[in-house]
Design a protein around this motif. Structure first.
Motif, short mmCIF file in Angstrom:
data_model
loop_
_atom_site.label_atom_id
_atom_site.label_comp_id
_atom_site.label_asym_id
_atom_site.label_seq_id
_atom_site.Cartn_x
_atom_site.Cartn_y
_atom_site.Cartn_z
N VAL A 156 -12.44 -31.18 5.45
CA VAL A 156 -12.05 -32.58 5.55
C VAL A 156 -12.01 -33.18 4.15
CG1 VAL A 156 -12.58 -34.82 6.59
CG2 VAL A 156 -13.19 -32.71 7.80
N ILE A 157 -10.98 -34.00 3.91
CA ILE A 157 -10.93 -34.79 2.67
C ILE A 157 -10.78 -36.26 3.05
CG2 ILE A 157 -9.94 -32.90 1.32
CD1 ILE A 157 -7.22 -34.26 1.56
N PHE A 158 -11.28 -37.12 2.18
CA PHE A 158 -11.24 -38.56 2.41
C PHE A 158 -10.55 -39.24 1.24
CE2 PHE A 158 -14.98 -37.01 4.64
CZ PHE A 158 -14.83 -37.57 5.90
N PRO A 159 -9.67 -40.20 1.52
CA PRO A 159 -9.08 -40.97 0.42
C PRO A 159 -10.14 -41.71 -0.40
CG PRO A 159 -7.81 -41.28 2.43
CD PRO A 159 -9.04 -40.53 2.81
N ALA A 160 -11.22 -42.08 0.24
CA ALA A 160 -12.28 -42.80 -0.47
C ALA A 160 -13.08 -41.88 -1.40
CB ALA A 160 -13.24 -43.45 0.53
N LEU A 161 -12.93 -40.55 -1.24
CA LEU A 161 -13.69 -39.59 -2.05
C LEU A 161 -12.71 -38.58 -2.66
CD1 LEU A 161 -16.61 -39.02 0.46
CD2 LEU A 161 -16.73 -40.33 -1.66
N PRO A 162 -11.87 -39.01 -3.59
CA PRO A 162 -10.89 -38.09 -4.18
C PRO A 162 -11.58 -36.95 -4.92
CG PRO A 162 -10.99 -40.15 -5.40
CD PRO A 162 -11.81 -40.35 -4.18
N GLY A 163 -10.96 -35.77 -4.83
CA GLY A 163 -11.49 -34.61 -5.54
C GLY A 163 -12.59 -33.88 -4.80
N ARG A 164 -12.98 -34.34 -3.62
CA ARG A 164 -14.07 -33.70 -2.88
C ARG A 164 -13.54 -33.18 -1.55
NH1 ARG A 164 -19.73 -36.78 -3.04
NH2 ARG A 164 -20.23 -34.74 -2.14
N VAL A 165 -14.05 -31.99 -1.17
CA VAL A 165 -13.70 -31.36 0.10
C VAL A 165 -14.99 -31.09 0.85
CG1 VAL A 165 -12.60 -29.40 1.23
CG2 VAL A 165 -11.62 -30.32 -0.88
N PHE A 166 -15.05 -31.51 2.11
CA PHE A 166 -16.26 -31.36 2.92
C PHE A 166 -16.04 -30.30 3.99
CE2 PHE A 166 -16.34 -35.56 1.14
CZ PHE A 166 -17.67 -35.76 0.79
N GLY A 198 -9.56 -39.80 7.16
CA GLY A 198 -9.48 -38.58 6.38
C GLY A 198 -8.40 -37.65 6.89
N GLU A 199 -8.28 -36.52 6.20
CA GLU A 199 -7.33 -35.48 6.57
C GLU A 199 -8.12 -34.21 6.87
OE1 GLU A 199 -4.19 -35.14 3.65
OE2 GLU A 199 -4.47 -37.24 3.07
N VAL A 200 -7.65 -33.45 7.87
CA VAL A 200 -8.41 -32.30 8.36
C VAL A 200 -7.51 -31.07 8.43
CG1 VAL A 200 -10.10 -31.55 10.08
CG2 VAL A 200 -9.50 -33.97 9.89
N LEU A 254 -4.89 -35.78 -5.39
CA LEU A 254 -3.87 -36.82 -5.39
C LEU A 254 -4.39 -38.17 -4.91
CD1 LEU A 254 -0.67 -34.96 -4.13
CD2 LEU A 254 -1.10 -35.89 -6.42
N ASN A 255 -5.56 -38.15 -4.26
CA ASN A 255 -6.14 -39.41 -3.80
C ASN A 255 -6.58 -40.30 -4.96
OD1 ASN A 255 -5.81 -38.99 -1.04
ND2 ASN A 255 -7.69 -37.79 -0.88
#
Length: 380
Positions: free
Chosen positions: A282-292, A349-351, A375-376
């Motif tokens: 999962v990635i979040f626009p609020a947390l660019p550069g991080r992947v969970f 987020g995007e999954v 890109l976020n």
């Protein structure tokens, strides 16, 4: 994701054309374009089906409308908005005066019921004494009647007892017998009133105790507490307001932090590749550069777009035109991410889900997902 893949392929083609000095003509350019269509098209088909992705992901949380169980006037609101609370913390208090008075009244009613129970016991003992007395009287009159009847039968015409005296003794005996029957009935009535129970307790006392418990419950409900861990937000409740136990008029909204879930809406084409326990990211626009890291916990077995309920209207063709997506629930490996990073609940987020089919293609999906995360940093 599709645009990133196209731009990446375009960049590779430009680099190859520059590095090897390949001329731009009617053969090289169409070949590169056709090769890109075939390559990218194949990769997209494999990725979208075997490693589904969606940009429609969101974190959901549960909010509880806080309504008092009793009507009352607010006297104190110690809670502060947007402040973490523990289960059982006080949210607000109501004026306890009428409830304390009602509790005292029910306590007095219980004491009166216990006195009534003593009176019923005394009535029962009195009824038993009355039965004993009536029994003795019945036995005495019966002996006298039998003596008169025996003497009258033996004496014949010379009997010392006249027919009138014998009849009087018979009537007295019958009256005593009737009095005994009445006393026994009164005794039984008194016994039932005294010994009758509901769950082992006298009904009068049980009713008084139930009323007292209800009054105590109402008094306890004047202090409204947090139902779980969470916080209150957008709070407008103030002392002096009157709150009522009505579902349409909650006093405040409590946000629960213990119950939240991340969900994504996917295309139906990928349902055969979405399994419980599958790896996901999962990635979040609020947390660019991080992947969970995450994993699939459940595919919700129904879609709301096809829901029908009994009503006074018919379902129209809009039900068929409306597109529906299955909802997939995820569990993120990093718990309490919002508290650690100071982020609000409800992030979008995007999954991406990775299945066991064509695992080598998942590497491209992971690279594209990380590129999307970087890109976020760019937004208008």
């Amino acid at each position: 994701m599709d645009l990133l893949l196209i731009l990446t392929y375009t960049g590779i083609c430009v680099a190859i054309f520059k590095a090897f000095n390949i001329p731009l003509n009617k053969w090289t350019v169409p070949t590169a374009i056709l090769g890109g269509i075939i390559l990218i098209g194949s990769l997209l088909l494999l990725m979208n089906y075997n490693h589904p992705y969606t940009k429609f992901g969101r974190e959901f949380f549960v909010s509880t409308p806080i309504m008092p169980a009793v009507r009352g006037v607010v006297v104190d609101v110690p809670v502060k908005p947007n402040t973490p609370l523990r289960k059982g913390d006080v949210l607000f208090k109501l004026d306890q005066t009428p409830f304390i008075a009602a509790l005292a009244q029910k306590e007095a009613a219980l004491a009166d019921a216990e006195l009534q129970l003593l009176q019923l016991e005394a009535s029962y003992e009195s009824a038993k004494a009355t039965v004993a007395k009536a029994t003795a009287e019945k036995n005495r009159t019966q002996d006298a009647y039998e003596r008169y009847e025996k003497g009258h039968r033996k004496g014949g015409a010379n009997s010392p007892f006249t027919d009138l005296e014998l009849d009087n003794r018979r009537q007295v005996y019958l009256a005593a017998n009737a009095s005994l029957a009445s006393a026994v009935a009164q005794q039984e009535r008194a016994r039932v009133a005294f010994e009758g129970t509901i769950n082992g307790e006298n009904p009068i006392v049980a009713r008084a105790k139930a009323d007292l418990a209800k009054a105590q419950y109402d008094l306890d409900q004047t202090i409204v507490r947090a139902p779980s861990n969470g916080f209150v937000t957008q709070m407008l409740l103030r002392p002096g307001m009157v709150v009522v136990p009505m579902p349409l008029r909650p006093a405040m909204v409590f946000v629960q932090t213990d119950e939240r879930v991340f969900a994504g809406a996917f295309w139906q084409n990928s349902l055969l590749r979405i399994k419980e326990g599958s790896e996901a990211e999962v990635i979040f626009p609020a947390l660019p550069g991080r992947v969970f890291k995450a994993r699939v916990t459940q595919v919700i077995p129904a879609m709301s777009e096809a829901e029908l309920q009994a009503s006074g209207s018919l379902a129209g063709t809009q039900r068929f035109i409306q597109h529906s997506r299955p909802i997939v629930l995820f569990e993120l490996d990093e718990e309490h991410m919002n508290e650690k990073l100071g982020l609000p609940l409800g992030l979008e987020g995007e999954v991406a889900i990775y299945s066991d089919h064509f695992t080598h293609v998942s590497i491209i999906r992971k690279v594209l997902l990380r590129m999307g995360s970087w890109l976020n940093y760019l937004f208008a």
